[in-house]
Design an enzyme around this catalytic site. Structure first.
Site, PDB file in Angstrom:
ATOM      1  N   CYS A 156      22.157  38.636  22.500  1.00  0.00           N
ATOM      2  CA  CYS A 156      22.679  39.982  22.785  1.00  0.00           C
ATOM      3  C   CYS A 156      22.372  40.978  21.675  1.00  0.00           C
ATOM      4  O   CYS A 156      22.466  42.187  21.880  1.00  0.00           O
ATOM      5  CB  CYS A 156      24.190  39.934  23.014  1.00  0.00           C
ATOM      6  SG  CYS A 156      24.610  39.090  24.530  1.00  0.00           S
TER       7      CYS A 156
HETATM    8  N1  COA Z   1      38.989  34.046  38.931  1.00  0.00           N
HETATM    9  C1  COA Z   1      40.299  33.744  38.785  1.00  0.00           C
HETATM   10  N2  COA Z   1      40.803  33.114  37.707  1.00  0.00           N
HETATM   11  C2  COA Z   1      39.955  32.770  36.730  1.00  0.00           C
HETATM   12  C3  COA Z   1      38.567  33.052  36.807  1.00  0.00           C
HETATM   13  C4  COA Z   1      38.096  33.714  37.961  1.00  0.00           C
HETATM   14  N3  COA Z   1      36.797  34.019  38.109  1.00  0.00           N
HETATM   15  N4  COA Z   1      37.971  32.608  35.693  1.00  0.00           N
HETATM   16  C5  COA Z   1      38.927  32.039  34.933  1.00  0.00           C
HETATM   17  N5  COA Z   1      40.126  32.146  35.547  1.00  0.00           N
HETATM   18  C6  COA Z   1      41.433  31.636  35.083  1.00  0.00           C
HETATM   19  C7  COA Z   1      41.295  30.496  34.104  1.00  0.00           C
HETATM   20  O1  COA Z   1      41.173  29.270  34.792  1.00  0.00           O
HETATM   21  C8  COA Z   1      42.581  30.611  33.315  1.00  0.00           C
HETATM   22  O2  COA Z   1      43.632  30.042  34.074  1.00  0.00           O
HETATM   23  P1  COA Z   1      44.836  29.266  33.327  1.00  0.00           P
HETATM   24  O3  COA Z   1      45.494  30.299  32.477  1.00  0.00           O
HETATM   25  O4  COA Z   1      45.648  28.793  34.465  1.00  0.00           O
HETATM   26  O5  COA Z   1      44.185  28.199  32.529  1.00  0.00           O
HETATM   27  C9  COA Z   1      42.822  32.115  33.269  1.00  0.00           C
HETATM   28  O6  COA Z   1      42.085  32.680  34.361  1.00  0.00           O
HETATM   29  C10 COA Z   1      42.371  32.755  31.975  1.00  0.00           C
HETATM   30  O7  COA Z   1      41.029  32.318  31.707  1.00  0.00           O
HETATM   31  P2  COA Z   1      40.274  32.694  30.367  1.00  0.00           P
HETATM   32  O8  COA Z   1      38.886  32.121  30.430  1.00  0.00           O
HETATM   33  O9  COA Z   1      41.121  32.330  29.203  1.00  0.00           O
HETATM   34  O10 COA Z   1      40.213  34.283  30.560  1.00  0.00           O
HETATM   35  P3  COA Z   1      40.013  35.409  29.495  1.00  0.00           P
HETATM   36  O11 COA Z   1      41.168  36.324  29.555  1.00  0.00           O
HETATM   37  O12 COA Z   1      39.610  34.878  28.164  1.00  0.00           O
HETATM   38  O13 COA Z   1      38.765  36.197  30.096  1.00  0.00           O
HETATM   39  C11 COA Z   1      36.390  36.435  29.698  1.00  0.00           C
HETATM   40  C12 COA Z   1      37.519  35.550  30.253  1.00  0.00           C
HETATM   41  C13 COA Z   1      35.098  35.640  29.772  1.00  0.00           C
HETATM   42  C14 COA Z   1      36.302  37.678  30.557  1.00  0.00           C
HETATM   43  C15 COA Z   1      36.705  36.839  28.241  1.00  0.00           C
HETATM   44  O14 COA Z   1      37.132  35.732  27.501  1.00  0.00           O
HETATM   45  C16 COA Z   1      35.532  37.464  27.518  1.00  0.00           C
HETATM   46  O15 COA Z   1      34.906  38.397  27.984  1.00  0.00           O
HETATM   47  N6  COA Z   1      35.258  36.990  26.285  1.00  0.00           N
HETATM   48  C17 COA Z   1      34.212  37.528  25.465  1.00  0.00           C
HETATM   49  C18 COA Z   1      32.927  36.975  25.932  1.00  0.00           C
HETATM   50  C19 COA Z   1      31.734  37.584  25.284  1.00  0.00           C
HETATM   51  O16 COA Z   1      31.746  38.633  24.702  1.00  0.00           O
HETATM   52  N7  COA Z   1      30.663  36.874  25.402  1.00  0.00           N
HETATM   53  C20 COA Z   1      29.421  37.334  24.934  1.00  0.00           C
HETATM   54  C21 COA Z   1      28.495  36.917  25.976  1.00  0.00           C
HETATM   55  S1  COA Z   1      26.874  37.242  25.501  1.00  0.00           S
END
Ligand code: COA
Length: 374
Positions: A156
């Site tokens: 990225c």
């Molecule tokens: N639909 C519904 N629920 C979902 C889901 C989806 N598509 N994906 C995950 N969940 C659930 C999980 O199972 C979890 O459930 P639980 O609490 O019962 O265990 C809950 O939602 C929270 O999941 P989590 O992965 O902890 O969510 P989050 O708030 O961390 O958000 C991202 C996920 C990926 C959006 C976030 O972490 C993010 O953007 N992080 C930064 C990533 C980044 O910058 N990456 C660089 C890439 S180049």
């Protein structure tokens, strides 16, 4: 030492856009079909049932509402969930080259430069469609540019690292004007069958022209006051696809050959690193955070950007101060901060200061402090 400017930018956006609802409908159809065909194994506890995805979660967790992709049909087909991108004969321009040409032509128009004024091409992005010949050499040929070209990959942060490479080439005299392009086909390495990440990425290509300030007649030019790069090894964002995959048949087709991340950890670890980098970079240039007109941040997650901007400014940033494009583009990897810059630089006045900042796999962080020139 020559003062280097960004004298033009360009953006290629694919025609197809996919809303969260469309993406979720496709994922849920896949999950339902999987659960049905594995009914007895699920009942006996041998296989875990796939839970459904949800549009409201996606928007709340990431800020993403839709994304552009090269091919919508293949992505949304629940029996495929991979874009259709046909192989082309070697005699035709590759897909990444085609995207790069489109963005580059726009950047060249804005900077007032033609192919004969440019003498270096850098293609900087997360995934090259082949190892060699370098896509950059193909782009160089397609545009009729002399000099040299090479590919580079810092995930990225490829664009900000590419900007530093361009600045160095101009300052050390190896190039007069550099074209740096970021053809990101993220739909090609996104696992659309993974509920945790199927919504994250989109496709786009950005282009940046850099040259010495004394050579530029562009009205859109921004002086590059400084670049700062940082890397720190982490497995929290990883893709194990590579040329050695065929040497171990056990790994072929496994999910780790596509994008995999621990999003929570990335969020927690990267935000403070990015805020600290911007703060220290500003300090090195004796610039107060309050003097910043704009922060064109990497576009992965809305809350992440709000948190970083707040840590830098000491208060919540307005949308004008930290513009958002991830709502319609999603994460376009290295193109993200440049799309934000490209779409949100027109109102910046002479003397105004801003910072372009990327962050992502590696971990890698790149910041570029710029000032509008008349
Ligand atoms: N639909 C519904 N629920 C979902 C889901 C989806 N598509 N994906 C995950 N969940 C659930 C999980 O199972 C979890 O459930 P639980 O609490 O019962 O265990 C809950 O939602 C929270 O999941 P989590 O992965 O902890 O969510 P989050 O708030 O961390 O958000 C991202 C996920 C990926 C959006 C976030 O972490 C993010 O953007 N992080 C930064 C990533 C980044 O910058 N990456 C660089 C890439 S180049």
């Amino acid at each position: 030492m020559k003062q280097v400017v960004i004298s033009g930018t360009g953006l290629f956006t694919p025609k197809d856009s996919i809303s969260n609802d469309e993406l979720v409908a496709s994922y849920n159809a896949y999950a339902q079909a999987f659960n049905e065909s594995n009914q007895s194994a699920i009942a006996s506890g041998e296989v875990e049932a796939l839970p459904e995805s949800n549009s409201a979660f996606i928007e709340k967790a990431s800020g993403i509402k839709s994304r552009y992709v090269i091919d919508k049909e293949g992505v949304l087909d629940p029996t495929r969930m991979v874009p259709h991108i046909s192989e082309r004969p070697n005699e035709e321009w590759s897909v990444q080259c085609e995207m790069a040409i489109s963005a580059a032509k726009q950047a060249m128009t804005e900077s007032g430069k033609s192919a004969s004024d440019i003498d270096a091409v850098i293609v900087a992005c997360s995934n090259m469609q082949r190892p060699y010949p370098a896509v950059a050499v193909e782009v160089q040929m397609a545009l009729g540019i002399k000099g040299f070209a090479y590919d580079m990959n810092v995930a990225c942060s490829s664009a900000t690292f590419g900007i530093q490479a361009g600045v160095s080439a101009i300052q050390n005299g190896s190039a007069k004007a550099v074209l740096m392009v970021n053809p990101e086909i993220c739909s090609g390495h996104l696992n659309f069958r993974d509920r945790d990440s199927h919504f994250i990425f989109g496709d786009a290509c950005t282009a940046v022209i850099m040259e010495a300030e004394e050579d530029s007649s562009s009205q859109a030019k921004f002086r590059i006051l400084g670049t700062k790069l940082q890397t720190h090894f982490s497995n929290n964002i990883r893709n194990n696809s590579g040329f050695l995959n065929r040497c171990d048949e056990n790994g072929l087709g496994k999910a780790d050959k596509l994008f995999v991340q621990n999003g929570r950890k990335v969020f927690k670890e990267v935000c403070p690193m990015v805020a600290d980098q911007i703060a220290s970079h500003l300090e090195e240039h004796q610039i107060q955070a309050s003097d910043l007109k704009r922060m064109w941040l990497h576009q992965a997650n809305l809350s992440m950007n709000q948190l970083i901007a707040k840590r830098v400014l000491g208060r919540a940033a307005t949308e004008e101060e930290a513009p958002v494009i991830l709502d319609t583009y999603a994460n376009t990897s290295s193109a993200g901060s440049i799309i934000a810059y490209h779409l949100h630089k027109q109102d910046i006045k002479e003397g105004d200061l801003g910072v372009i900042c990327s962050f992502g796999a590696g971990y890698s962080i790149g910041s570029v402090i710029v000032q509008k020139v008349a």
